[in-house]
Design a protein around this motif. Sequence first.
Motif, PDB file in Angstrom:
ATOM      1  N   ILE A   1       0.385 -20.458 -61.865  1.00 14.14           N
ATOM      2  CA  ILE A   1       0.692 -20.064 -60.490  1.00 14.14           C
ATOM      3  C   ILE A   1       2.202 -20.047 -60.240  1.00 14.14           C
ATOM      4  O   ILE A   1       2.653 -19.630 -59.192  1.00 14.14           O
ATOM      5  CB  ILE A   1      -0.021 -20.963 -59.461  1.00 14.14           C
TER       6      ILE A   1
ATOM      7  N   GLU B   1       0.927 -16.885 -52.630  1.00 14.94           N
ATOM      8  CA  GLU B   1      -0.264 -17.509 -52.033  1.00 14.94           C
ATOM      9  C   GLU B   1      -0.317 -19.025 -52.233  1.00 14.94           C
ATOM     10  O   GLU B   1      -1.136 -19.713 -51.617  1.00 14.94           O
ATOM     11  CB  GLU B   1      -1.552 -16.843 -52.546  1.00 14.94           C
ATOM     12  N   TYR B   2       0.570 -19.572 -53.070  1.00  8.89           N
ATOM     13  CA  TYR B   2       0.594 -21.023 -53.303  1.00  8.89           C
ATOM     14  C   TYR B   2       1.794 -21.694 -52.645  1.00  8.89           C
ATOM     15  O   TYR B   2       1.940 -22.917 -52.723  1.00  8.89           O
ATOM     16  CB  TYR B   2       0.600 -21.306 -54.815  1.00  8.89           C
TER      17      TYR B   2
ATOM     18  N   LYS C   1       2.600 -25.391 -49.833  1.00  6.73           N
ATOM     19  CA  LYS C   1       1.530 -26.379 -50.031  1.00  6.73           C
ATOM     20  C   LYS C   1       2.046 -27.643 -50.736  1.00  6.73           C
ATOM     21  O   LYS C   1       1.262 -28.461 -51.195  1.00  6.73           O
ATOM     22  CB  LYS C   1       0.389 -25.772 -50.845  1.00  6.73           C
TER      23      LYS C   1
ATOM     24  N   ILE D   1       3.529 -27.802 -53.599  1.00 13.19           N
ATOM     25  CA  ILE D   1       3.400 -27.706 -55.064  1.00 13.19           C
ATOM     26  C   ILE D   1       4.762 -27.825 -55.737  1.00 13.19           C
ATOM     27  O   ILE D   1       4.923 -28.581 -56.703  1.00 13.19           O
ATOM     28  CB  ILE D   1       2.670 -26.411 -55.452  1.00 13.19           C
TER      29      ILE D   1
END
Length: 181
Positions: free
Chosen positions: A82, A106-107, A110, A112
């Motif tokens: 990702i 889309e990640y 969050k 991450i």
Amino acid sequence: MSSFLPFKDLESERLLLRQITSNDVNEVFALRSNPETMKYIPRPLVTTTDDAMDHIKMIQDKIEKNEGINWAITLKDNPKMIGIIGHYRIRWEHFRSEIGYMLLPEYQGKGIITEAIQLMLDYGFNEMKMHSLEAIIDPKNTASAKVLEKNDFVKEAHLIQNEFYDGKFLDTVIYSILNNS
């Protein structure tokens, strides 16, 4: 100077950082061909999967030559790449390296990258024995600045028109963190 071989996977609560392989060509293409993900990275967009494969080969070559190391960012429950994170422009003689990262849209947002940066700090300071790590960003990239500050990086400099790309002079901002352990 540490060696990047054998390649070491890194794990956090949610993430597994693993070696980037030719199986990741579509995800590398998705990252590096997307004008949105490349907006703050002054490099040409990849236009073919062959370009993406060349990028993967360059990453692998740098690992073998001990010049840089990148990981595929994956969620522990899914091996699909990702994002990419790693140590670039390593200056072993100065005990300093630059980190860089990219994440599929889309990640984003969050946490991450925040989590992955913690793995970079641990690896950079404890495995590579670096004294300081830096990140060089576009001053308009406020999301990246916030992530770096959240990870205790400090703004070190704002360089005016120090890079030339695509017919324009660009500013860069340098953030850094020292190994105080």
